[in-house]
Enzyme design. Structure first.
Site, PDB file in Angstrom:
ATOM      1  N   LYS A  86      72.927  -8.810  -7.428  1.00  0.00           N
ATOM      2  CA  LYS A  86      73.006  -8.918  -6.238  1.00  0.00           C
ATOM      3  C   LYS A  86      73.025  -7.576  -5.276  1.00  0.00           C
ATOM      4  O   LYS A  86      72.886  -7.116  -4.377  1.00  0.00           O
ATOM      5  CB  LYS A  86      74.989  -8.688  -5.769  1.00  0.00           C
TER       6      LYS A  86
ATOM      7  N   ARG B 160      69.257  -9.605 -30.804  1.00  0.00           N
ATOM      8  CA  ARG B 160      68.694  -8.847 -32.508  1.00  0.00           C
ATOM      9  C   ARG B 160      69.633  -7.659 -32.070  1.00  0.00           C
ATOM     10  O   ARG B 160      70.361  -6.975 -32.671  1.00  0.00           O
ATOM     11  CB  ARG B 160      68.247  -8.847 -32.737  1.00  0.00           C
ATOM     12  N   THR B 161      69.442  -6.942 -30.720  1.00  0.00           N
ATOM     13  CA  THR B 161      69.824  -5.543 -30.858  1.00  0.00           C
ATOM     14  C   THR B 161      70.788  -5.489 -30.007  1.00  0.00           C
ATOM     15  O   THR B 161      71.782  -4.573 -30.697  1.00  0.00           O
ATOM     16  CB  THR B 161      68.279  -5.233 -29.211  1.00  0.00           C
TER      17      THR B 161
ATOM     18  N   HIS C 177      61.793   2.507 -28.269  1.00  0.00           N
ATOM     19  CA  HIS C 177      62.478   1.621 -28.964  1.00  0.00           C
ATOM     20  C   HIS C 177      63.209   2.615 -30.054  1.00  0.00           C
ATOM     21  O   HIS C 177      62.595   1.751 -31.348  1.00  0.00           O
ATOM     22  CB  HIS C 177      62.131   0.814 -29.205  1.00  0.00           C
TER      23      HIS C 177
ATOM     24  N   ARG D  40      69.349  -0.967 -22.425  1.00  0.00           N
ATOM     25  CA  ARG D  40      68.170  -1.979 -22.255  1.00  0.00           C
ATOM     26  C   ARG D  40      67.516  -1.981 -20.830  1.00  0.00           C
ATOM     27  O   ARG D  40      68.479  -3.025 -20.080  1.00  0.00           O
ATOM     28  CB  ARG D  40      68.200  -2.850 -23.188  1.00  0.00           C
TER      29      ARG D  40
END
Length: 349
Positions: free
Chosen positions: A93, A65-66, A145, A115
């Site tokens: 890596k 969604r975000t 958030h 995020r």
């Protein structure tokens, strides 16, 4: 940490925490999102506002969604979008956040939507000097958030006050109950801070094991009895039980949790007439919320997803589009200006 461009051209704006938003900041974002929502109703949804700007979605955690919401928002503002996933990248890596940021800076990123699983990563990115662009927190660990809280407030204002009647208004007197896994929820933290700033009264309801230490300092009430809180709620926001963040047995069984803290049809009937049911998603249907409640007319869950695009368009517009508000009293609005500009362009062809 929201600063609109213009006050100091050398200092970009950021949105890191809901706590950094004043009432006027929050209302400005909500009003701007209202205008962006009107644009979304038009046949041609794109605006040229951020043409030539580059927005990077830097996601170290899985998201549907975000990430998609920010991508759609940036593209509707005509920005170039780069989606960066940690999986399959140099991060897997062993590349550090600093080296990733320096790479994005070399590519000319104007804004980075991040995020990250570590609380504080967006703040580190914004204050480190590694990049010159704006930083938007799309969720960091169990911290915050902020754009989710903004879209929740936007949804509440539209449903309770009304789209046009809500312009310039906050949520003074609205009673919101947030239920569930508060301990691991960045959504709960941001919502408590933002809703308090907007004048709402917030009550947290959760098992004692899922209430954070220090919650007494939060601007909200705390209860352990959902049935007691429901009759006095204008909106009930159910939180997902975040099994992936749990490292201990916080409740006996899922059935026991659902029995005491799940929202079913019987509990919904105890809510006041017109009270709303919210959920930030994704939902554990049958655990914190039943399918019957999630699909009821009272539920705003699908609206929240749609409103997320409008809110994120507003945030990107205010951070990158200039220092003048999109909603003006004495000047044409951003949407009207864009419409006129588009018409002039078409006439010149």
């Amino acid at each position: 940490m929201l600063r609109l461009p213009g006050a100091n051209p050398r200092t970009p704006g950021h949105l890191i925490s809901a706590a950094d938003l004043s009432r006027d900041d929050a209302v400005l974002i909500l009003d701007t999102a209202e205008e962006m929502a009107r644009v979304a109703d038009r046949p041609i949804k794109k605006l040229p506002t951020l043409r030539g700007r580059t927005v990077v979605n830097l996601f170290f955690e899985d998201s549907t969604r975000t990430r998609t919401s920010f991508e759609v928002a940036a593209k509707r503002l005509s920005a170039d979008v780069i989606n960066f996933s940690a999986k399959g990248s140099s991060v897997s890596k062993g590349e550090s956040l600093k080296d990733t940021a320096l790479t994005l800076e070399a590519m000319g990123a104007d804004a980075v939507v991040i995020r990250h699983g570590a609380s504080g990563a967006p703040y580190r990115l914004a204050t480190s000097g590694w990049i010159d662009g704006a930083v938007v927190n799309a969720g960091d660990g169990t911290h915050e958030h902020p754009t989710q809280a903004l879209l929740d407030a936007f949804t509440l204002r539209r449903r309770i006050v009304g789209a046009d009647a809500g312009l310039g208004r906050d949520l003074e007197g609205v009673r919101v109950t947030i239920v569930g896994d508060v301990l691991h929820s960045r959504v709960a933290r941001s919502n408590v801070l933002l809703l308090h700033t907007l004048g709402a009264k917030v009550t947290l309801v959760a098992p004692p094991t899922l209430v954070p230490v220090g919650v007494g300092a939060w601007p909200c009430d705390v209860s352990y009895d959902l049935d007691e809180a429901l009759p006095g709620s204008d909106a009930v926001m159910m939180l997902r039980v975040q099994r992936e963040r749990m490292n201990a047995a916080f409740f006996p069984t899922e059935r026991e949790y659902s029995r005491r803290y799940g929202l079913d049809a019987d509990r919904m009937d105890r809510m006041p007439d017109g009270a709303l049911v919210m959920h930030p998603g994704p939902m554990n249907r049958g655990m914190e919320i039943t399918a019957e409640v999630a699909d009821s007319p009272r539920a705003t869950i699908v609206e929240q997803v749609a409103n997320g695009v409008s809110i994120r368009m507003a945030v990107l517009y205010l951070l990158l589009g200039g220092n003048e508000p999109a909603v003006a009293q004495s000047r044409p609005s951003a949407a009207d200006t864009v419409t006129a500009s588009t018409s002039a362009t078409e006439e010149s062809k």
